[in-house]
Write a protein that holds these residues in place. Structure first.
Motif, PDB file in Angstrom:
ATOM      1  N   HIS A   1       8.488  -4.919  -4.346  1.00 52.43           N
ATOM      2  CA  HIS A   1       8.687  -3.481  -4.537  1.00 52.43           C
ATOM      3  C   HIS A   1       7.416  -2.786  -4.988  1.00 52.43           C
ATOM      4  O   HIS A   1       6.662  -3.309  -5.799  1.00 52.43           O
ATOM      5  CB  HIS A   1       9.776  -3.228  -5.602  1.00 52.43           C
ATOM      6  N   LEU A   2       7.200  -1.607  -4.411  1.00 53.87           N
ATOM      7  CA  LEU A   2       6.122  -0.734  -4.885  1.00 53.87           C
ATOM      8  C   LEU A   2       6.647   0.687  -4.831  1.00 53.87           C
ATOM      9  O   LEU A   2       6.943   1.203  -3.760  1.00 53.87           O
ATOM     10  CB  LEU A   2       4.866  -0.871  -4.012  1.00 53.87           C
ATOM     11  N   ASN A   3       6.783   1.282  -6.014  1.00 53.32           N
ATOM     12  CA  ASN A   3       7.318   2.627  -6.093  1.00 53.32           C
ATOM     13  C   ASN A   3       6.198   3.615  -6.381  1.00 53.32           C
ATOM     14  O   ASN A   3       5.145   3.252  -6.923  1.00 53.32           O
ATOM     15  CB  ASN A   3       8.395   2.697  -7.178  1.00 53.32           C
ATOM     16  N   LEU A   4       6.434   4.864  -6.002  1.00 51.48           N
ATOM     17  CA  LEU A   4       5.440   5.917  -6.237  1.00 51.48           C
ATOM     18  C   LEU A   4       6.118   7.050  -6.981  1.00 51.48           C
ATOM     19  O   LEU A   4       7.071   7.641  -6.469  1.00 51.48           O
ATOM     20  CB  LEU A   4       4.873   6.420  -4.898  1.00 51.48           C
ATOM     21  N   HIS A   5       5.624   7.319  -8.181  1.00 49.57           N
ATOM     22  CA  HIS A   5       6.175   8.409  -8.965  1.00 49.57           C
ATOM     23  C   HIS A   5       5.182   9.565  -8.957  1.00 49.57           C
ATOM     24  O   HIS A   5       3.968   9.347  -9.120  1.00 49.57           O
ATOM     25  CB  HIS A   5       6.437   7.953 -10.403  1.00 49.57           C
ATOM     26  N   ILE A   6       5.692  10.753  -8.733  1.00 48.60           N
ATOM     27  CA  ILE A   6       4.822  11.934  -8.692  1.00 48.60           C
ATOM     28  C   ILE A   6       5.326  12.946  -9.712  1.00 48.60           C
ATOM     29  O   ILE A   6       6.485  13.367  -9.669  1.00 48.60           O
ATOM     30  CB  ILE A   6       4.819  12.586  -7.288  1.00 48.60           C
ATOM     31  N   ASN A   7       4.447  13.318 -10.627  1.00 52.11           N
ATOM     32  CA  ASN A   7       4.769  14.325 -11.647  1.00 52.11           C
ATOM     33  C   ASN A   7       4.298  15.702 -11.207  1.00 52.11           C
ATOM     34  O   ASN A   7       3.334  15.833 -10.440  1.00 52.11           O
ATOM     35  CB  ASN A   7       4.072  13.986 -12.972  1.00 52.11           C
ATOM     36  N   SER A   8       4.965  16.718 -11.712  1.00 58.20           N
ATOM     37  CA  SER A   8       4.524  18.114 -11.517  1.00 58.20           C
ATOM     38  C   SER A   8       4.135  18.390 -10.063  1.00 58.20           C
ATOM     39  O   SER A   8       2.991  18.757  -9.763  1.00 58.20           O
ATOM     40  CB  SER A   8       3.327  18.422 -12.432  1.00 58.20           C
TER      41      SER A   8
ATOM     42  N   TYR B   1       0.835  -1.202   0.000  1.00 59.61           N
ATOM     43  CA  TYR B   1       0.000   0.000   0.000  1.00 59.61           C
ATOM     44  C   TYR B   1       0.871   1.254   0.000  1.00 59.61           C
ATOM     45  O   TYR B   1       1.999   1.246   0.498  1.00 59.61           O
ATOM     46  CB  TYR B   1      -0.855   0.074   1.279  1.00 59.61           C
ATOM     47  N   TRP B   2       0.261   2.335  -0.496  1.00 61.96           N
ATOM     48  CA  TRP B   2       0.803   3.668  -0.267  1.00 61.96           C
ATOM     49  C   TRP B   2      -0.247   4.476   0.479  1.00 61.96           C
ATOM     50  O   TRP B   2      -1.418   4.494   0.087  1.00 61.96           O
ATOM     51  CB  TRP B   2       1.156   4.391  -1.567  1.00 61.96           C
ATOM     52  N   TYR B   3       0.210   5.143   1.557  1.00 66.22           N
ATOM     53  CA  TYR B   3      -0.633   6.043   2.329  1.00 66.22           C
ATOM     54  C   TYR B   3       0.012   7.434   2.319  1.00 66.22           C
ATOM     55  O   TYR B   3       1.227   7.570   2.271  1.00 66.22           O
ATOM     56  CB  TYR B   3      -0.726   5.602   3.792  1.00 66.22           C
ATOM     57  N   LYS B   4      -0.842   8.448   2.453  1.00 66.18           N
ATOM     58  CA  LYS B   4      -0.370   9.820   2.628  1.00 66.18           C
ATOM     59  C   LYS B   4      -0.811  10.303   4.000  1.00 66.18           C
ATOM     60  O   LYS B   4      -1.989  10.176   4.344  1.00 66.18           O
ATOM     61  CB  LYS B   4      -0.951  10.731   1.537  1.00 66.18           C
ATOM     62  N   GLN B   5       0.138  10.825   4.782  1.00 63.01           N
ATOM     63  CA  GLN B   5      -0.201  11.392   6.094  1.00 63.01           C
ATOM     64  C   GLN B   5       0.075  12.886   6.057  1.00 63.01           C
ATOM     65  O   GLN B   5       1.217  13.307   5.865  1.00 63.01           O
ATOM     66  CB  GLN B   5       0.609  10.726   7.209  1.00 63.01           C
ATOM     67  N   ASP B   6      -0.969  13.675   6.267  1.00 60.98           N
ATOM     68  CA  ASP B   6      -0.797  15.125   6.167  1.00 60.98           C
ATOM     69  C   ASP B   6      -0.284  15.714   7.479  1.00 60.98           C
ATOM     70  O   ASP B   6       0.008  14.984   8.424  1.00 60.98           O
ATOM     71  CB  ASP B   6      -2.102  15.797   5.709  1.00 60.98           C
ATOM     72  N   SER B   7      -0.197  17.037   7.512  1.00 55.74           N
ATOM     73  CA  SER B   7       0.415  17.705   8.668  1.00 55.74           C
ATOM     74  C   SER B   7      -0.418  17.534   9.940  1.00 55.74           C
ATOM     75  O   SER B   7       0.094  17.699  11.047  1.00 55.74           O
ATOM     76  CB  SER B   7       0.602  19.188   8.381  1.00 55.74           C
ATOM     77  N   LYS B   8      -1.693  17.184   9.775  1.00 46.60           N
ATOM     78  CA  LYS B   8      -2.546  16.944  10.947  1.00 46.60           C
ATOM     79  C   LYS B   8      -2.575  15.457  11.318  1.00 46.60           C
ATOM     80  O   LYS B   8      -3.407  15.028  12.106  1.00 46.60           O
ATOM     81  CB  LYS B   8      -3.970  17.440  10.684  1.00 46.60           C
ATOM     82  N   LYS B   9      -1.679  14.683  10.732  1.00 43.30           N
ATOM     83  CA  LYS B   9      -1.538  13.258  11.036  1.00 43.30           C
ATOM     84  C   LYS B   9      -2.652  12.403  10.431  1.00 43.30           C
ATOM     85  O   LYS B   9      -2.745  11.222  10.738  1.00 43.30           O
ATOM     86  CB  LYS B   9      -1.469  12.988  12.552  1.00 43.30           C
TER      87      LYS B   9
ATOM     88  N   SER C   1       4.689  -1.403  -9.612  1.00 45.87           N
ATOM     89  CA  SER C   1       5.161  -2.552  -8.854  1.00 45.87           C
ATOM     90  C   SER C   1       5.932  -3.471  -9.792  1.00 45.87           C
ATOM     91  O   SER C   1       5.337  -4.318 -10.458  1.00 45.87           O
ATOM     92  CB  SER C   1       3.967  -3.288  -8.225  1.00 45.87           C
ATOM     93  N   PRO C   2       7.250  -3.334  -9.835  1.00 47.08           N
ATOM     94  CA  PRO C   2       8.035  -4.167 -10.749  1.00 47.08           C
ATOM     95  C   PRO C   2       8.052  -5.642 -10.347  1.00 47.08           C
ATOM     96  O   PRO C   2       8.195  -6.520 -11.200  1.00 47.08           O
ATOM     97  CB  PRO C   2       9.445  -3.568 -10.663  1.00 47.08           C
TER      98      PRO C   2
END
Lengths: 113, 112
Positions: free
Chosen positions: B73-80, B33-41, B68-69
């Protein structure tokens, strides 16, 4: 849909005092419930989980939680906290397998010496 | 030996750049999984992969692309990159049929 509510964003407590961190959930189906702990600058780690069976679940570091289906709650308790328990605690709900786990907004436990 | 590792631990970059975060696990788990945790947790799921197949894709801008190659492995690419992408990104794994998730140490992304 499932959701989790942690009513207390911060809970200050003196060292060696008991603590309860509250968690309520909602779901239209049976769920699994979790408590995770996040120490500063670290990832989350599992404290305990309820999948089925006994409603009182014991976890690591002396924590326990009680599943209450009628009140849709899964509160976390510890009879005597230590300074090292200072951390962010997350309640989470899932439906098992590869279904999404939904996390609450977290409760910051601050243990005061 | 770290079970779930992420690189880099810290990433500071300018708006508009493209960056990648990598996750590797040695637990032999099927799901990542990928999760995002913001400044408020607040912790929000972004994606999950099972045996290299995408199974959860939350409402995430298409600037974010997981890859996921292989199972480890699970990579996250972010554009712009945008200012609002600043957060801590966590990778997590889960064994097939088991519900506990195992989290990596996080990557703190700061977009200036």
């Amino acid at each position: 849909a499932q959701s989790v509510t942690q009513l207390d964003s911060q809970v200050p407590v003196f060292e060696e005092a008991p603590v309860e961190l509250r968690c309520n959930y909602s779901s239209s189906v049976s769920v699994y419930l979790f408590w995770y702990v996040q120490y500063p600058n670290q990832g989350l780690q599992l404290l305990l989980k309820y999948l089925s069976g006994s409603t009182l679940v014991k976890g690591i570091n002396g924590f326990e939680a009680e599943f209450n289906k009628s009140q849709t709650s899964f509160h976390l308790r510890k009879p005597s906290v230590h300074i090292s328990d200072t951390a962010e605690y997350f309640c989470a709900v899932g439906r098992g397998g590869y279904q999404k786990v939904t996390f609450g907004t977290g409760t910051k436990l601050q243990v005061i010496p | 030996d770290t079970a779930v590792s992420q690189t880099p631990k810290y990433l500071v970059t300018q708006m508009g750049n493209d960056k990648s975060i990598k996750c590797e696990q040695n637990l032999g788990h099927d799901t990542m999984y990928w999760y995002k945790q913001d400044s408020k947790k607040f912790l929000k799921i972004m994606f999950s992969y099972n045996n290299k197949e995408l199974i959860i894709n939350e409402t995430v801008p298409n600037r974010f692309s997981p890859k996921s190659p292989d199972k480890a492995h699970l990579n996250l690419h972010i554009n712009s990159l945008e200012l609002g992408d600043s957060a801590v990104y966590f990778c997590a794994t889960q064994a097939g049929g088991e519900d506990t998730q195992y989290f990596g140490p996080g990557t703190r992304l700061t977009v200036l």
